[in-house]
Design an enzyme around this catalytic site. Structure first.
Site, PDB file in Angstrom:
ATOM      1  N   GLU A  95       0.851  -1.202   0.000  1.00 49.31           N
ATOM      2  CA  GLU A  95       0.000   0.000   0.000  1.00 49.31           C
ATOM      3  C   GLU A  95       0.876   1.239   0.000  1.00 49.31           C
ATOM      4  O   GLU A  95       1.980   1.210   0.556  1.00 49.31           O
ATOM      5  CB  GLU A  95      -0.859   0.024   1.269  1.00 49.31           C
ATOM      6  CG  GLU A  95      -2.300  -0.371   1.078  1.00 49.31           C
ATOM      7  CD  GLU A  95      -3.135   0.659   0.341  1.00 49.31           C
ATOM      8  OE1 GLU A  95      -2.577   1.501  -0.396  1.00 49.31           O
ATOM      9  OE2 GLU A  95      -4.368   0.616   0.486  1.00 49.31           O
TER      10      GLU A  95
ATOM     11  N   ASP B 105      -4.933   5.144   5.846  1.00 49.81           N
ATOM     12  CA  ASP B 105      -5.517   6.273   6.580  1.00 49.81           C
ATOM     13  C   ASP B 105      -6.492   5.737   7.631  1.00 49.81           C
ATOM     14  O   ASP B 105      -6.132   5.535   8.793  1.00 49.81           O
ATOM     15  CB  ASP B 105      -6.198   7.202   5.567  1.00 49.81           C
ATOM     16  CG  ASP B 105      -6.876   8.388   6.204  1.00 49.81           C
ATOM     17  OD1 ASP B 105      -6.780   8.545   7.429  1.00 49.81           O
ATOM     18  OD2 ASP B 105      -7.511   9.181   5.475  1.00 49.81           O
TER      19      ASP B 105
ATOM     20  N   THR C 251      -9.751   0.551   3.440  1.00 49.09           N
ATOM     21  CA  THR C 251      -9.327  -0.087   2.193  1.00 49.09           C
ATOM     22  C   THR C 251      -8.578  -1.382   2.490  1.00 49.09           C
ATOM     23  O   THR C 251      -8.903  -2.442   1.954  1.00 49.09           O
ATOM     24  CB  THR C 251      -8.403   0.859   1.393  1.00 49.09           C
ATOM     25  OG1 THR C 251      -9.045   2.119   1.270  1.00 49.09           O
ATOM     26  CG2 THR C 251      -8.080   0.299   0.028  1.00 49.09           C
ATOM     27  N   LEU C 252      -7.586  -1.276   3.376  1.00 48.75           N
ATOM     28  CA  LEU C 252      -6.762  -2.438   3.692  1.00 48.75           C
ATOM     29  C   LEU C 252      -7.614  -3.542   4.316  1.00 48.75           C
ATOM     30  O   LEU C 252      -7.485  -4.719   3.945  1.00 48.75           O
ATOM     31  CB  LEU C 252      -5.644  -2.010   4.649  1.00 48.75           C
ATOM     32  CG  LEU C 252      -4.562  -3.037   4.887  1.00 48.75           C
ATOM     33  CD1 LEU C 252      -3.866  -3.396   3.585  1.00 48.75           C
ATOM     34  CD2 LEU C 252      -3.552  -2.513   5.901  1.00 48.75           C
TER      35      LEU C 252
HETATM   36  P1  IMP Z   1      -8.214   4.335   3.913  1.00 48.53           P
HETATM   37  O1  IMP Z   1      -9.190   3.322   3.368  1.00 48.53           O
HETATM   38  O2  IMP Z   1      -8.935   5.450   4.650  1.00 48.53           O
HETATM   39  O3  IMP Z   1      -7.128   3.714   4.760  1.00 48.53           O
HETATM   40  O4  IMP Z   1      -7.559   5.065   2.677  1.00 48.53           O
HETATM   41  C1  IMP Z   1      -6.554   4.453   1.932  1.00 48.53           C
HETATM   42  C2  IMP Z   1      -6.506   4.969   0.510  1.00 48.53           C
HETATM   43  O5  IMP Z   1      -6.944   6.325   0.441  1.00 48.53           O
HETATM   44  C3  IMP Z   1      -5.071   4.981  -0.003  1.00 48.53           C
HETATM   45  O6  IMP Z   1      -4.769   3.768  -0.666  1.00 48.53           O
HETATM   46  C4  IMP Z   1      -5.062   6.176  -0.913  1.00 48.53           C
HETATM   47  O7  IMP Z   1      -5.496   5.811  -2.211  1.00 48.53           O
HETATM   48  C5  IMP Z   1      -6.083   7.123  -0.321  1.00 48.53           C
HETATM   49  N1  IMP Z   1      -5.466   8.133   0.576  1.00 48.53           N
HETATM   50  C6  IMP Z   1      -5.555   8.215   1.925  1.00 48.53           C
HETATM   51  N2  IMP Z   1      -4.890   9.278   2.396  1.00 48.53           N
HETATM   52  C7  IMP Z   1      -4.359   9.890   1.318  1.00 48.53           C
HETATM   53  C8  IMP Z   1      -3.519  11.049   1.161  1.00 48.53           C
HETATM   54  O8  IMP Z   1      -3.116  11.759   2.105  1.00 48.53           O
HETATM   55  N3  IMP Z   1      -3.164  11.347  -0.112  1.00 48.53           N
HETATM   56  C9  IMP Z   1      -3.567  10.622  -1.202  1.00 48.53           C
HETATM   57  N4  IMP Z   1      -4.333   9.527  -1.092  1.00 48.53           N
HETATM   58  C10 IMP Z   1      -4.732   9.166   0.159  1.00 48.53           C
END
Ligand code: IMP
Length: 134
Positions: A52, A56, A60-61
């Protein structure tokens, strides 16, 4: 870009597949995920390392791990170049982490803002417009 740089250092035999999900619109997570697409190889009984760029909220993970386990993977671990504070607070299981960030938006080195910015060689932090610069 991270996967490309990382793979140049991996010396054990491995196969590489790219999968796609998206949960972002602008700088805020929509909290909704599209299904994982693009895994053309049979993943049954395989050891899998998810690469990855950034974790955040961990949504997603978490979703990818769940789907890979359902496909019969033998083990599923994750590496992320960047990890934001929400993932740390929620103790999202990322075995290998490059750098920890606060809850801030970054772009460049493959990371985008609404599709733009991926091509920058370096990673930039988005500045809050309400921040005063002296
Ligand atoms: P999560 O599902 O909230 O953990 O988000 C993960 C996905 O969001 C990453 O694989 C990125 O594609 C996108 N993402 C999260 N934070 C950022 C950032 O600060 N900049 C760009 N993409 C982000």
């Amino acid at each position: 870009m991270f996967a490309s740089d990382l793979l140049k250092e991996v010396k054990i035999p491995c196969k590489v597949s790219f999968v796609k999900t998206s949960s972002y619109s602008g700088t805020a997570s929509t909290g909704q995920l599209k299904t994982l697409i693009g895994h053309d190889e049979s993943l049954f009984n395989q050891h899998i390392l998810i690469v990855e760029d950034i974790v955040d909220t961990g949504l997603t993970l978490g979703k990818i791990i769940e789907e890979l386990r359902e496909l019969g993977a033998k083990s599923v671990e994750a590496i992320s170049l960047l990890r934001k504070s929400p993932a740390r607070e929620k103790k999202i299981d990322v075995k290998y982490v490059g750098f920890d960030l606060e809850n801030e938006f970054v772009l460049g080195y493959g990371l985008d803002y609404d599709g733009l910015g991926r091509n920058h060689k370096d990673i930039y932090r988005a500045i809050d417009p309400s921040d005063k610069i002296d």
